[in-house]
Design a protein around this motif. Structure first.
Motif, PDB file in Angstrom:
ATOM      1  N   MET A  82    -125.515 104.454 -46.792  1.00 39.71           N
ATOM      2  CA  MET A  82    -126.433 104.810 -45.728  1.00 39.71           C
ATOM      3  C   MET A  82    -127.292 103.595 -45.398  1.00 39.71           C
ATOM      4  O   MET A  82    -127.706 102.856 -46.285  1.00 39.71           O
ATOM      5  N   GLY A  83    -127.570 103.406 -44.105  1.00 38.46           N
ATOM      6  CA  GLY A  83    -128.354 102.239 -43.702  1.00 38.46           C
ATOM      7  C   GLY A  83    -129.759 102.253 -44.267  1.00 38.46           C
ATOM      8  O   GLY A  83    -130.281 101.219 -44.699  1.00 38.46           O
ATOM      9  N   THR A  84    -130.388 103.421 -44.279  1.00 34.58           N
ATOM     10  CA  THR A  84    -131.747 103.498 -44.815  1.00 34.58           C
ATOM     11  C   THR A  84    -131.758 103.252 -46.318  1.00 34.58           C
ATOM     12  O   THR A  84    -132.691 102.638 -46.850  1.00 34.58           O
ATOM     13  N   ALA A  85    -130.723 103.744 -47.014  1.00 31.45           N
ATOM     14  CA  ALA A  85    -130.632 103.469 -48.456  1.00 31.45           C
ATOM     15  C   ALA A  85    -130.410 101.989 -48.708  1.00 31.45           C
ATOM     16  O   ALA A  85    -130.875 101.446 -49.713  1.00 31.45           O
ATOM     17  N   ALA A  86    -129.694 101.324 -47.799  1.00 32.76           N
ATOM     18  CA  ALA A  86    -129.507  99.875 -47.927  1.00 32.76           C
ATOM     19  C   ALA A  86    -130.843  99.152 -47.837  1.00 32.76           C
ATOM     20  O   ALA A  86    -131.074  98.148 -48.526  1.00 32.76           O
ATOM     21  N   VAL A  87    -131.746  99.658 -46.990  1.00 35.26           N
ATOM     22  CA  VAL A  87    -133.097  99.090 -46.917  1.00 35.26           C
ATOM     23  C   VAL A  87    -133.805  99.258 -48.261  1.00 35.26           C
ATOM     24  O   VAL A  87    -134.448  98.326 -48.765  1.00 35.26           O
ATOM     25  N   ALA A  88    -133.666 100.434 -48.863  1.00 40.04           N
ATOM     26  CA  ALA A  88    -134.267 100.670 -50.177  1.00 40.04           C
ATOM     27  C   ALA A  88    -133.671  99.743 -51.225  1.00 40.04           C
ATOM     28  O   ALA A  88    -134.385  99.205 -52.081  1.00 40.04           O
ATOM     29  N   ILE A  89    -132.360  99.525 -51.151  1.00 37.95           N
ATOM     30  CA  ILE A  89    -131.687  98.628 -52.101  1.00 37.95           C
ATOM     31  C   ILE A  89    -132.198  97.199 -51.938  1.00 37.95           C
ATOM     32  O   ILE A  89    -132.552  96.528 -52.917  1.00 37.95           O
ATOM     33  N   GLY A  90    -132.229  96.724 -50.693  1.00 35.54           N
ATOM     34  CA  GLY A  90    -132.688  95.361 -50.443  1.00 35.54           C
ATOM     35  C   GLY A  90    -134.120  95.145 -50.875  1.00 35.54           C
ATOM     36  O   GLY A  90    -134.468  94.103 -51.440  1.00 35.54           O
ATOM     37  N   THR A  91    -134.963  96.144 -50.622  1.00 33.28           N
ATOM     38  CA  THR A  91    -136.371  96.049 -51.001  1.00 33.28           C
ATOM     39  C   THR A  91    -136.527  96.045 -52.516  1.00 33.28           C
ATOM     40  O   THR A  91    -137.245  95.205 -53.086  1.00 33.28           O
ATOM     41  N   ALA A  92    -135.864  96.994 -53.181  1.00 34.01           N
ATOM     42  CA  ALA A  92    -135.973  97.066 -54.642  1.00 34.01           C
ATOM     43  C   ALA A  92    -135.405  95.818 -55.310  1.00 34.01           C
ATOM     44  O   ALA A  92    -135.919  95.367 -56.343  1.00 34.01           O
ATOM     45  N   ALA A  93    -134.340  95.246 -54.727  1.00 34.99           N
ATOM     46  CA  ALA A  93    -133.757  94.028 -55.296  1.00 34.99           C
ATOM     47  C   ALA A  93    -134.703  92.851 -55.193  1.00 34.99           C
ATOM     48  O   ALA A  93    -134.651  91.917 -56.007  1.00 34.99           O
ATOM     49  N   ALA A  94    -135.584  92.878 -54.193  1.00 40.07           N
ATOM     50  CA  ALA A  94    -136.511  91.765 -53.974  1.00 40.07           C
ATOM     51  C   ALA A  94    -137.710  91.805 -54.913  1.00 40.07           C
ATOM     52  O   ALA A  94    -138.486  90.843 -54.968  1.00 40.07           O
ATOM     53  N   ILE A  95    -137.872  92.907 -55.654  1.00 37.09           N
ATOM     54  CA  ILE A  95    -139.057  93.083 -56.490  1.00 37.09           C
ATOM     55  C   ILE A  95    -138.663  93.087 -57.962  1.00 37.09           C
ATOM     56  O   ILE A  95    -137.967  94.008 -58.425  1.00 37.09           O
ATOM     57  N   PRO A  96    -139.070  92.079 -58.711  1.00 37.29           N
ATOM     58  CA  PRO A  96    -138.712  92.015 -60.135  1.00 37.29           C
ATOM     59  C   PRO A  96    -139.177  93.254 -60.891  1.00 37.29           C
ATOM     60  O   PRO A  96    -140.252  93.799 -60.616  1.00 37.29           O
ATOM     61  N   GLY A  97    -138.352  93.687 -61.837  1.00 42.45           N
ATOM     62  CA  GLY A  97    -138.729  94.797 -62.694  1.00 42.45           C
ATOM     63  C   GLY A  97    -138.146  96.134 -62.292  1.00 42.45           C
ATOM     64  O   GLY A  97    -138.184  97.085 -63.073  1.00 42.45           O
ATOM     65  N   THR A  98    -137.599  96.252 -61.066  1.00 38.06           N
ATOM     66  CA  THR A  98    -136.945  97.499 -60.690  1.00 38.06           C
ATOM     67  C   THR A  98    -135.556  97.550 -61.317  1.00 38.06           C
ATOM     68  O   THR A  98    -134.997  96.514 -61.700  1.00 38.06           O
ATOM     69  N   LEU A  99    -134.980  98.738 -61.401  1.00 39.01           N
ATOM     70  CA  LEU A  99    -133.626  98.849 -61.939  1.00 39.01           C
ATOM     71  C   LEU A  99    -132.627  98.129 -61.052  1.00 39.01           C
ATOM     72  O   LEU A  99    -131.627  97.584 -61.536  1.00 39.01           O
ATOM     73  N   VAL A 100    -132.883  98.112 -59.753  1.00 33.29           N
ATOM     74  CA  VAL A 100    -131.990  97.420 -58.820  1.00 33.29           C
ATOM     75  C   VAL A 100    -132.043  95.920 -59.064  1.00 33.29           C
ATOM     76  O   VAL A 100    -131.008  95.240 -59.123  1.00 33.29           O
ATOM     77  N   SER A 101    -133.239  95.381 -59.199  1.00 32.97           N
ATOM     78  CA  SER A 101    -133.391  93.958 -59.479  1.00 32.97           C
ATOM     79  C   SER A 101    -132.747  93.590 -60.809  1.00 32.97           C
ATOM     80  O   SER A 101    -132.043  92.577 -60.917  1.00 32.97           O
ATOM     81  N   ASP A 102    -132.962  94.414 -61.818  1.00 32.05           N
ATOM     82  CA  ASP A 102    -132.381  94.129 -63.128  1.00 32.05           C
ATOM     83  C   ASP A 102    -130.857  94.119 -63.067  1.00 32.05           C
ATOM     84  O   ASP A 102    -130.206  93.256 -63.667  1.00 32.05           O
ATOM     85  N   ALA A 103    -130.272  95.080 -62.345  1.00 31.67           N
ATOM     86  CA  ALA A 103    -128.811  95.129 -62.228  1.00 31.67           C
ATOM     87  C   ALA A 103    -128.271  93.906 -61.506  1.00 31.67           C
ATOM     88  O   ALA A 103    -127.141  93.466 -61.760  1.00 31.67           O
ATOM     89  N   ALA A 104    -129.088  93.344 -60.604  1.00 30.02           N
ATOM     90  CA  ALA A 104    -128.676  92.155 -59.853  1.00 30.02           C
ATOM     91  C   ALA A 104    -128.960  90.857 -60.594  1.00 30.02           C
ATOM     92  O   ALA A 104    -128.695  89.773 -60.075  1.00 30.02           O
ATOM     93  N   GLY A 105    -129.518  90.955 -61.794  1.00 37.27           N
ATOM     94  CA  GLY A 105    -129.777  89.753 -62.587  1.00 37.27           C
ATOM     95  C   GLY A 105    -131.225  89.382 -62.707  1.00 37.27           C
ATOM     96  O   GLY A 105    -131.569  88.404 -63.376  1.00 37.27           O
ATOM     97  N   GLY A 106    -132.135  90.132 -62.060  1.00 36.86           N
ATOM     98  CA  GLY A 106    -133.563  89.876 -62.175  1.00 36.86           C
ATOM     99  C   GLY A 106    -134.052  88.764 -61.267  1.00 36.86           C
ATOM    100  O   GLY A 106    -133.279  88.130 -60.540  1.00 36.86           O
ATOM    101  N   GLY A 107    -135.363  88.544 -61.272  1.00 33.60           N
ATOM    102  CA  GLY A 107    -135.971  87.499 -60.459  1.00 33.60           C
ATOM    103  C   GLY A 107    -136.246  87.959 -59.042  1.00 33.60           C
ATOM    104  O   GLY A 107    -135.870  89.055 -58.636  1.00 33.60           O
ATOM    105  N   GLU A 108    -136.928  87.090 -58.294  1.00 31.89           N
ATOM    106  CA  GLU A 108    -137.241  87.387 -56.900  1.00 31.89           C
ATOM    107  C   GLU A 108    -136.112  86.889 -56.008  1.00 31.89           C
ATOM    108  O   GLU A 108    -135.499  85.859 -56.267  1.00 31.89           O
ATOM    109  N   ARG A 109    -135.833  87.612 -54.942  1.00 28.42           N
ATOM    110  CA  ARG A 109    -134.804  87.219 -53.983  1.00 28.42           C
ATOM    111  C   ARG A 109    -135.168  87.807 -52.623  1.00 28.42           C
ATOM    112  O   ARG A 109    -135.887  88.797 -52.535  1.00 28.42           O
TER     113      ARG A 109
END
Length: 392
Positions: free
Chosen positions: A314-341
């Protein structure tokens, strides 16, 4: 006995991203359906063909999936510096119910094109050739979205070579900017935490990231619930016990996020929140048989929509994924390897999607200014839909 004749209402059937929906201009709807309420819902349900106990939508325009049971109503914008107001309705398949609680990010790609072709964008704002930035007010969630629609010879350019995994044929690229996508007062994390311990009776306690960006979303680790993150629809959608498991998680997550006051209320907002599970990158085979290599993605994500695993994302869920990946400490960020992006590539059942997000820490809280992704859109059919005159 005399029967009510069918009426016909101007409508356009459009694909936007990996979704399809029936688009209306507000002024073209029957008078009773021009205002929110029972008549509008009944009209749209009949257009789609719901509720359908057979789960086929044989007698309507729906496609019997969460991605294709959608309606859109557009009107001249009531907001300053906007072109169009966009209202989205997610239609249940087997229930007489339309969820107005969230947005559809995929169909947003079609909103700009429809607005231009329907005369809802001022002619002086449309270039002869180039890109028209359509300023959309997303009325369900009260947020601004900008769709960058390509224009050729004064008309919307729909054909092109942009390929979107989950869509069979290429089309023109439409870039979408979701401005300040956090809902409500801007709190990205309703609980104030990047990770919560979510207690679910009968299941146990799971680590979860509860985020409100694009659409309220609950992220859990795939490994914690017995998955690898490489699953396709057939691995989940035919298993009623696992679907009930996910719905239980979703309901308790909704309660923890403050979206409902009682667990029972979650059934009345099937569209939100979404629930998704994440895993580190690994190779897998998509639903079309294509191989995705581990080095092509940063992580894997699978998400459910309207109670079923989505065929893509879903496009809106993709926004949630991108946002969570950009913030260190979320489960999404951790799964992507951590850090800011500021961008992430994730694997979904149909392939790969890239989404960017600009997040920063302000006053001790995380804030996202915008999220960006590319989609495509195309008119599939235009004319009129017909419904029995006594259906609403």
């Amino acid at each position: 006995m005399a029967r009510a004749a069918q009426i016909k209402v101007p409508a356009t059937y459009m694909r936007g991203g990996t979704s399809k929906g029936v688009f209306f201009r507000l002024e073209d709807l029957p008078v009773a359906a021009q205002i929110p309420g029972a008549a509008r819902d009944a009209f749209l349900l009949r257009v789609i063909g719901s509720p359908d106990p057979y789960g086929k939508h044989t007698d309507g325009m729906g496609g019997a999936t969460s991605s294709t049971s959608k309606t859109v109503i557009l009107a001249p914008s009531t907001q300053p510096e906007h072109d169009v107001d966009y209202l989205f309705g997610q239609v249940a398949i087997d229930k007489a119910f339309i969820d107005w609680s969230g947005n559809c990010g995929n169909l947003t790609a079609a909103v700009g094109a429809f607005a231009i072709e329907s005369g809802l964008v001022a002619a002086e704002r449309i270039p002869r050739n180039g890109v028209c930035a359509v300023r959309i007010w997303q009325a369900n969630i009260g947020k601004t979205i900008v769709a960058h629609v390509p224009i050729a010879d004064g008309q919307v350019q729909e054909t092109g070579d942009f390929e979107l995994d989950g869509v069979t044929f290429p089309a023109a690229e439409v870039q979408i900017e979701f401005m300040d996508p956090a809902a409500g007062d801007g709190a990205l994390f309703p609980t104030g935490n990047t990770v919560d311990e979510l207690e679910v009776p009968g299941i146990g306690t799971l680590r979860a990231t509860l985020i409100n960006a694009g659409i309220p979303t609950i992220f859990v680790n795939a490994e914690d619930i017995g998955y690898s993150g490489t699953e396709l629809q057939e691995a989940i959608n035919g298993d009623s016990e696992r679907l009930a498991f996910f719905e239980t998680l979703r309901a308790h997550g909704a309660l923890r996020m403050g979206l409902v006051e009682r667990i029972e209320e979650a059934t009345q907002r099937q569209h939100t929140p979404k629930i998704a599970f994440v895993a580190p990158a690994r190779p897998y085979t998509t639903s079309s048989g294509k191989t995705v290599n581990a080095d092509e993605v940063d992580l894997l994500v699978r998400a459910l929509s309207m109670g079923k695993l989505h065929h893509a994302m879903m496009g809106t869920a993709a926004v949630a994924i991108g946002t969570a990946a950009a913030i260190p400490g979320t489960l999404v960020s951790d799964a992507a390897g951590g850090g800011e992006r500021n961008a992430v590539r994730f694997g979904h059942p149909s392939g790969i999607l890239r989404v960017g997000a600009e997040a920063s820490r302000q006053g001790g809280c995380w804030r996202v200014t915008k999220a960006v992704m590319s989609r495509s859109a195309r008119v599939l059919m235009e004319g009129w839909v017909r419904v029995p005159g006594d259906a609403f």
